[in-house]
Design a protein around this motif. Sequence first.
Motif, PDB file in Angstrom:
ATOM      1  N   LEU A   8     -77.495  54.452  -7.191  1.00 50.41           N
ATOM      2  CA  LEU A   8     -77.721  55.206  -5.958  1.00 50.41           C
ATOM      3  C   LEU A   8     -78.272  54.311  -4.859  1.00 50.41           C
ATOM      4  CD1 LEU A   8     -79.129  58.537  -7.430  1.00 50.41           C
ATOM      5  CD2 LEU A   8     -76.827  58.089  -6.578  1.00 50.41           C
ATOM      6  N   GLN A   9     -79.082  53.334  -5.235  1.00 44.15           N
ATOM      7  CA  GLN A   9     -79.603  52.387  -4.252  1.00 44.15           C
ATOM      8  C   GLN A   9     -78.459  51.597  -3.622  1.00 44.15           C
ATOM      9  OE1 GLN A   9     -82.105  49.110  -5.679  1.00 44.15           O
ATOM     10  NE2 GLN A   9     -83.514  49.570  -4.007  1.00 44.15           N
ATOM     11  N   GLN A  10     -77.532  51.128  -4.439  1.00 47.93           N
ATOM     12  CA  GLN A  10     -76.384  50.392  -3.912  1.00 47.93           C
ATOM     13  C   GLN A  10     -75.515  51.284  -3.023  1.00 47.93           C
ATOM     14  OE1 GLN A  10     -75.846  47.074  -4.035  1.00 47.93           O
ATOM     15  NE2 GLN A  10     -77.896  47.164  -4.897  1.00 47.93           N
ATOM     16  N   VAL A  11     -75.413  52.550  -3.374  1.00 46.79           N
ATOM     17  CA  VAL A  11     -74.627  53.494  -2.575  1.00 46.79           C
ATOM     18  C   VAL A  11     -75.203  53.609  -1.170  1.00 46.79           C
ATOM     19  CG1 VAL A  11     -74.114  55.957  -2.314  1.00 46.79           C
ATOM     20  CG2 VAL A  11     -73.658  54.813  -4.482  1.00 46.79           C
ATOM     21  N   VAL A  12     -76.516  53.812  -1.054  1.00 50.05           N
ATOM     22  CA  VAL A  12     -77.090  53.973   0.285  1.00 50.05           C
ATOM     23  C   VAL A  12     -77.095  52.659   1.056  1.00 50.05           C
ATOM     24  CG1 VAL A  12     -78.402  56.067  -0.229  1.00 50.05           C
ATOM     25  CG2 VAL A  12     -79.489  53.842  -0.533  1.00 50.05           C
ATOM     26  N   PHE A  13     -77.244  51.522   0.354  1.00 45.44           N
ATOM     27  CA  PHE A  13     -77.150  50.227   1.030  1.00 45.44           C
ATOM     28  C   PHE A  13     -75.767  50.068   1.648  1.00 45.44           C
ATOM     29  CE2 PHE A  13     -80.462  47.699  -1.692  1.00 45.44           C
ATOM     30  CZ  PHE A  13     -81.490  48.442  -1.136  1.00 45.44           C
ATOM     31  N   LYS A  14     -74.730  50.392   0.883  1.00 46.88           N
ATOM     32  CA  LYS A  14     -73.355  50.272   1.388  1.00 46.88           C
ATOM     33  C   LYS A  14     -73.099  51.271   2.512  1.00 46.88           C
ATOM     34  CE  LYS A  14     -71.412  48.651  -2.978  1.00 46.88           C
ATOM     35  NZ  LYS A  14     -70.551  49.036  -4.117  1.00 46.88           N
TER      36      LYS A  14
END
Length: 96
Positions: A8-14
């Motif tokens: 989920l962290q990578q999702v919001v970063f992207k």
Amino acid sequence: MQDIAAELQQVVFKAAGTIKPGMGIKAQINAACDALGYPRGHWRVREAWYGTASNWNGKAIFDLLGRYNRLCQKTGSDVEPVNEPVAVIAKASNTG
């Protein structure tokens, strides 16, 4: 469950897109909120940003991943959709 938080962290970063010079964390979180269709500063995006989203219920996880996948479809090939949410959860629970 740490895998879900990291995913989920990578999702919001992207979703936040390209970081511009002088752009603070709050601005990046707001950019992710705008892209995902949440109100600015929304708790889901903020918790995912800081990697503390591992204790969410399934509805919140599916909502965020669904919004991200819709963003990917809308923007084309700039960002890559995440795996099927059920597969992400199953993978995390099998490895934990």
